[in-house]
Scaffold this motif. Structure first.
Motif, mmCIF file in Angstrom:
data_model
loop_
_atom_site.group_PDB
_atom_site.id
_atom_site.type_symbol
_atom_site.label_atom_id
_atom_site.label_comp_id
_atom_site.label_asym_id
_atom_site.label_seq_id
_atom_site.Cartn_x
_atom_site.Cartn_y
_atom_site.Cartn_z
ATOM 1 N N GLU A 167 2.007 6.638 -6.994
ATOM 2 C CA GLU A 167 1.034 7.655 -7.398
ATOM 3 C C GLU A 167 1.642 9.050 -7.287
ATOM 4 O O GLU A 167 1.482 9.880 -8.184
ATOM 5 C CB GLU A 167 -0.232 7.545 -6.543
ATOM 6 C CG GLU A 167 -1.063 6.320 -6.858
ATOM 7 C CD GLU A 167 -2.207 6.094 -5.875
ATOM 8 O OE1 GLU A 167 -2.525 7.003 -5.076
ATOM 9 O OE2 GLU A 167 -2.791 4.992 -5.918
ATOM 10 N N HIS A 186 0.831 -1.204 0.000
ATOM 11 C CA HIS A 186 0.000 0.000 0.000
ATOM 12 C C HIS A 186 0.867 1.258 0.000
ATOM 13 O O HIS A 186 0.610 2.206 -0.760
ATOM 14 C CB HIS A 186 -0.941 -0.011 1.204
ATOM 15 C CG HIS A 186 -1.815 1.192 1.294
ATOM 16 N ND1 HIS A 186 -2.853 1.422 0.416
ATOM 17 C CD2 HIS A 186 -1.787 2.253 2.143
ATOM 18 C CE1 HIS A 186 -3.433 2.575 0.727
ATOM 19 N NE2 HIS A 186 -2.804 3.085 1.775
ATOM 20 N N ARG A 187 1.906 1.285 0.825
ATOM 21 C CA ARG A 187 2.802 2.449 0.890
ATOM 22 C C ARG A 187 3.529 2.655 -0.439
ATOM 23 O O ARG A 187 3.695 3.776 -0.906
ATOM 24 C CB ARG A 187 3.814 2.285 2.022
ATOM 25 C CG ARG A 187 3.235 2.176 3.429
ATOM 26 C CD ARG A 187 2.612 3.467 3.929
ATOM 27 N NE ARG A 187 3.544 4.560 3.989
ATOM 28 C CZ ARG A 187 4.311 4.883 5.028
ATOM 29 N NH1 ARG A 187 4.245 4.181 6.124
ATOM 30 N NH2 ARG A 187 5.127 5.909 4.971
ATOM 31 N N GLU A 193 1.127 4.135 -2.986
ATOM 32 C CA GLU A 193 0.963 5.571 -2.758
ATOM 33 C C GLU A 193 2.168 6.345 -3.282
ATOM 34 O O GLU A 193 2.018 7.402 -3.893
ATOM 35 C CB GLU A 193 0.771 5.850 -1.268
ATOM 36 C CG GLU A 193 -0.569 5.421 -0.731
ATOM 37 C CD GLU A 193 -0.696 5.646 0.768
ATOM 38 O OE1 GLU A 193 0.349 5.745 1.468
ATOM 39 O OE2 GLU A 193 -1.841 5.717 1.242
#
Length: 123
Positions: free
Chosen positions: A73, A66-67, A70
Motif C-alpha cells: 500500500e 499483513h506487513r 501494508e
C-alpha cells in the motif's frame, strides 16, 4: 455421446450427475471470485513464487502477510510498480499494481535485481 455448451463449458448432455458436479464446482469458483472482488484477498502469491518459497524453505505467517500488504500500500502511494521488498531474512519481488508476489528468496541470495523501480526495507 452428445455434448452441449453452457457458459463456455462443454457438458455431456446425457449425464445429469456430471452436470450437477460441474455446477457445484462453478458455485465454489463464484464464491472465490466474489471474495477476491470484495477485496478479502489483498495479495496474491504467483505459482512461481510458491515454488521458490517451497524450495527455499520460506514461510509466511499471517502477520508477515499483513506487513507485506501494508508495504505494498505504501509503495503504491509512491507510484511504485515492480518492487524489491526486504523483509526479515527474505527478499520479495512483487508487482504492486497486481498485488502479486512474483518471486521470493533469502536476502543473502540477492545478487543482481533488474526490472524493478523501487526497493523497500520492511521493518
Amino acid at each position: 455421446m452428445s455434448f452441449k455448451i453452457e457458459r463456455g463449458h462443454i457438458l455431456p448432455s446425457h449425464n445429469s450427475r456430471v452436470n450437477i458436479e460441474k455446477n457445484n464446482s462453478n458455485i465454489d469458483f463464484k464464491d472465490v471470485l466474489q471474495q477476491t472482488i470484495k477485496g478479502k484477498e489483498k495479495i496474491k502469491i504467483s505459482g512461481h513464487a510458491q515454488q521458490r518459497m517451497l524450495e527455499r524453505n520460506i514461510r509466511l505467517q499471517p502477520m508477515d502477510i499483513h506487513r507485506i500488504e501494508e508495504a505494498m500500500e505504501d509503495l503504491e502511494k509512491k507510484g511504485a510498480k515492480e518492487s524489491l521488498m526486504i523483509y526479515k531474512d527474505m527478499a520479495i519481488i512483487a508487482s504492486i499494481n497486481n498485488r502479486t508476489i512474483i518471486t521470493a528468496m533469502g536476502k543473502e541470495d540477492v545478487d543482481i535485481v533488474t526490472n524493478i523501480d523501487s526497493t523497500m526495507i520492511i521493518k
